[in-house]
Design an enzyme around this catalytic site. Structure first.
Site, PDB file in Angstrom:
ATOM      1  N   ARG A 263       0.837  -1.200   0.000  1.00 47.47           N
ATOM      2  CA  ARG A 263       0.000   0.000   0.000  1.00 47.47           C
ATOM      3  C   ARG A 263       0.873   1.251   0.000  1.00 47.47           C
ATOM      4  O   ARG A 263       1.838   1.342   0.751  1.00 47.47           O
ATOM      5  CB  ARG A 263      -0.898   0.034   1.244  1.00 47.47           C
ATOM      6  CG  ARG A 263      -1.760  -1.208   1.443  1.00 47.47           C
ATOM      7  CD  ARG A 263      -3.013  -1.180   0.621  1.00 47.47           C
ATOM      8  NE  ARG A 263      -3.798  -2.396   0.790  1.00 47.47           N
ATOM      9  CZ  ARG A 263      -4.744  -2.551   1.733  1.00 47.47           C
ATOM     10  NH1 ARG A 263      -4.994  -1.571   2.574  1.00 47.47           N
ATOM     11  NH2 ARG A 263      -5.411  -3.678   1.813  1.00 47.47           N
ATOM     12  N   ARG A 278       0.462   0.940  10.786  1.00 46.00           N
ATOM     13  CA  ARG A 278       0.271   1.426   9.434  1.00 46.00           C
ATOM     14  C   ARG A 278       1.584   1.331   8.691  1.00 46.00           C
ATOM     15  O   ARG A 278       2.605   1.804   9.178  1.00 46.00           O
ATOM     16  CB  ARG A 278      -0.225   2.881   9.461  1.00 46.00           C
ATOM     17  CG  ARG A 278      -0.588   3.449   8.088  1.00 46.00           C
ATOM     18  CD  ARG A 278      -1.027   4.894   8.238  1.00 46.00           C
ATOM     19  NE  ARG A 278      -1.307   5.506   6.944  1.00 46.00           N
ATOM     20  CZ  ARG A 278      -1.340   6.813   6.723  1.00 46.00           C
ATOM     21  NH1 ARG A 278      -1.114   7.647   7.712  1.00 46.00           N
ATOM     22  NH2 ARG A 278      -1.608   7.297   5.533  1.00 46.00           N
ATOM     23  N   GLU A 350      -9.113  -1.782  13.203  1.00 47.89           N
ATOM     24  CA  GLU A 350      -9.692  -2.801  12.312  1.00 47.89           C
ATOM     25  C   GLU A 350      -8.667  -3.870  11.969  1.00 47.89           C
ATOM     26  O   GLU A 350      -7.529  -3.550  11.609  1.00 47.89           O
ATOM     27  CB  GLU A 350     -10.211  -2.107  11.049  1.00 47.89           C
ATOM     28  CG  GLU A 350     -10.698  -3.059   9.964  1.00 47.89           C
ATOM     29  CD  GLU A 350      -9.695  -3.187   8.841  1.00 47.89           C
ATOM     30  OE1 GLU A 350      -9.455  -4.341   8.421  1.00 47.89           O
ATOM     31  OE2 GLU A 350      -9.136  -2.164   8.402  1.00 47.89           O
ATOM     32  N   SER A 353     -12.040  -6.422   7.379  1.00 44.20           N
ATOM     33  CA  SER A 353     -13.201  -5.805   6.743  1.00 44.20           C
ATOM     34  C   SER A 353     -13.933  -6.905   5.993  1.00 44.20           C
ATOM     35  O   SER A 353     -13.324  -7.625   5.187  1.00 44.20           O
ATOM     36  CB  SER A 353     -12.776  -4.704   5.763  1.00 44.20           C
ATOM     37  OG  SER A 353     -12.445  -3.531   6.452  1.00 44.20           O
ATOM     38  N   ARG A 391      -2.044  -5.177  12.724  1.00 43.64           N
ATOM     39  CA  ARG A 391      -2.700  -4.567  13.892  1.00 43.64           C
ATOM     40  C   ARG A 391      -3.093  -5.622  14.921  1.00 43.64           C
ATOM     41  O   ARG A 391      -3.297  -5.301  16.097  1.00 43.64           O
ATOM     42  CB  ARG A 391      -3.944  -3.798  13.441  1.00 43.64           C
ATOM     43  CG  ARG A 391      -3.624  -2.588  12.592  1.00 43.64           C
ATOM     44  CD  ARG A 391      -4.855  -1.963  12.014  1.00 43.64           C
ATOM     45  NE  ARG A 391      -4.529  -0.790  11.203  1.00 43.64           N
ATOM     46  CZ  ARG A 391      -5.372  -0.186  10.392  1.00 43.64           C
ATOM     47  NH1 ARG A 391      -6.622  -0.639  10.284  1.00 43.64           N
ATOM     48  NH2 ARG A 391      -5.008   0.870   9.698  1.00 43.64           N
TER      49      ARG A 391
END
Length: 428
Positions: A263, A278, A350, A353, A391
């Site tokens: 990402r 992140r 999170e 998802s 995470r």
């Protein structure tokens, strides 16, 4: 891509649904464009049929006769008119497609309008840990336990990278093994996808052309990234049956994949996004289903249950949140997030998802099924992280820490690590 028939027949309904995402469109102009496109297409089809009829007639005539000469002149004139119409049609087709490609999916009726503030907590599992000692944060714990080398990660890859080492690498691999073993046991076919994908893969997933800047492009072309590093296995899995027609009896098709996720994560990092919260590369196991439209909601519930069960098996306090329309990714009609509690920042983060795209991605990828009776119809596509680790590991360290500085290893992972507790590698 949205159903064009739905736009034509219920434009106000589509406008209201998009407004829940704060996407305000007036479809009047588009419908006028679409009508002009259809008129030109009809004209082109008529001219082609007429030219074909004249060509057949010419073939039956003496080649040098006056009638044949006149017919050839008529055919030439028709070809010129057809070329002009086809040129207009090509422009209208491109303009119409460009508009449709920018439209996100329509959120389901029960998805609340608005952004993050309107997200709805559906349920919680367990209670927030209550420590009778001064707890450490995940970065401090990972350093003391010798699990993650943040500094050398930055030295190797720059900001947003880290190195798992020793028991940290074993713990990461244990998580991935646990997830994959569980999903394969439950009937999901294991896939290892390529990490380099084509533009069409990104388009089918709904990331291109609008979100092309979010990926690491390897090769650029006029339309955007011609090859790019996959941002999630979903981008590969949704393309497995692109341009295929599946038998109805084959549905649902269930897949699970492991890959690193790459990402760009543009923008500055917030102070709370320390450690592995992140980054530009992280590991994830992804579940994916091609489902019958009638079984779409049940498939969504199943995926959510599977993701939540994994977090429960790790002994983590977490909650399930229904995302509001603006917080739901553009290609999805409905998303539930599985969020774990991170004590150091007093917030939920999170780790999965769980989303239903309905037929939005299937239309872009032309993925259909053939019912027992009737024409082929579009499948529904669903995906769920099962799970992402960057995470999850911080939450495990913080929630399972003990007063002596050790961290309890969840029972389901102990056979891979060979221990019940992670212990500091250095003395304080």
């Amino acid at each position: 891509m949205l159903d064009l028939t739905l736009i034509r027949e219920h434009p106000q309904r589509v406008e209201r649904a998009l407004a829940k995402r704060a996407v305000h469109v007036n479809l009047t102009t588009f419908l006028a464009l679409d009508e002009k496109y259809r008129q030109n297409k009809t004209q082109a089809e008529t001219l082609r049929a007429e030219r074909k009829r004249i060509s057949r007639k010419i073939a039956q005539l003496p080649p040098t006769g006056p009638t044949a000469v006149a017919k050839r002149a008529e055919a030439t004139e028709l070809s010129a008119r057809l070329a002009a119409i086809e040129e207009q049609l090509a422009g209208l087709t491109a303009e119409r497609q460009a508009f449709l490609d920018q439209l996100p999916n329509l959120p389901d009726e029960d998805v609340p309008a608005g952004g993050k503030a309107q997200n709805q907590v559906v349920r919680e599992h367990g209670t927030q840990p209550d420590f009778d000692f001064e707890p450490r944060d995940h970065v401090d714990l990972a350093r003391r336990l010798g699990l993650i080398d943040y500094e050398r990660g930055v030295k190797l890859g720059g900001t947003g990278h880290w190195v798992y080492r020793g028991n940290g690498a074993l713990l990461e691999w244990a998580l991935l093994n646990f997830f994959l073993e569980t999903h394969v046991r439950d009937g999901y076919e294991f896939i290892l996808p390529p990490h380099l994908l084509t533009y069409q893969a990104g388009y089918t997933a709904g990331q291109f052309p609008k979100f092309a800047e979010d990926v690491f492009a390897i090769e650029q072309g006029p339309a955007g990234p011609q090859r790019f590093l996959l941002p999630t296995s979903e981008t590969a899995l949704v393309n497995l049956h692109r341009d295929e027609v599946l038998a109805e009896a084959e549905l649902p098709r269930k897949y699970v994949a492991y890959s690193p996720c790459y990402r760009r994560e543009a923008g500055s990092y917030r102070a709370t996004e320390r450690g592995t919260l992140r980054g530009h590369q992280f590991n994830k196991v992804e579940m994916f289903q091609f489902a019958h439209p009638d079984a779409s909601d049940l498939a969504h519930e199943e995926l959510l249950a599977r993701a939540a069960e994994l977090v429960e098996a790790l002994g983590l306090h977490h909650r399930i949140t229904r995302l509001a329309a603006e917080d739901t990714s553009a290609a999805m009609a409905k998303t539930f997030d599985v969020e774990v509690w991170l004590p150091s920042i007093s917030a939920y983060v999170e780790v999965s998802s769980v989303s239903n795209a309905r037929d939005y991605q299937a239309r872009r990828g032309n993925t259909r099924y053939r019912p027992a009776a009737g024409k082929p119809a579009y499948v529904h596509t669903l995906n769920a992280s099962g799970l992402a680790t960057s995470r999850l590991l911080p939450a495990m360290l913080e929630q399972h820490q003990r007063p002596d500085g050790t961290v309890a290893v969840p029972k389901v992972l102990q056979r891979w690590l060979g221990c019940e507790f992670l212990k500091p590698s250095t003395t304080e």
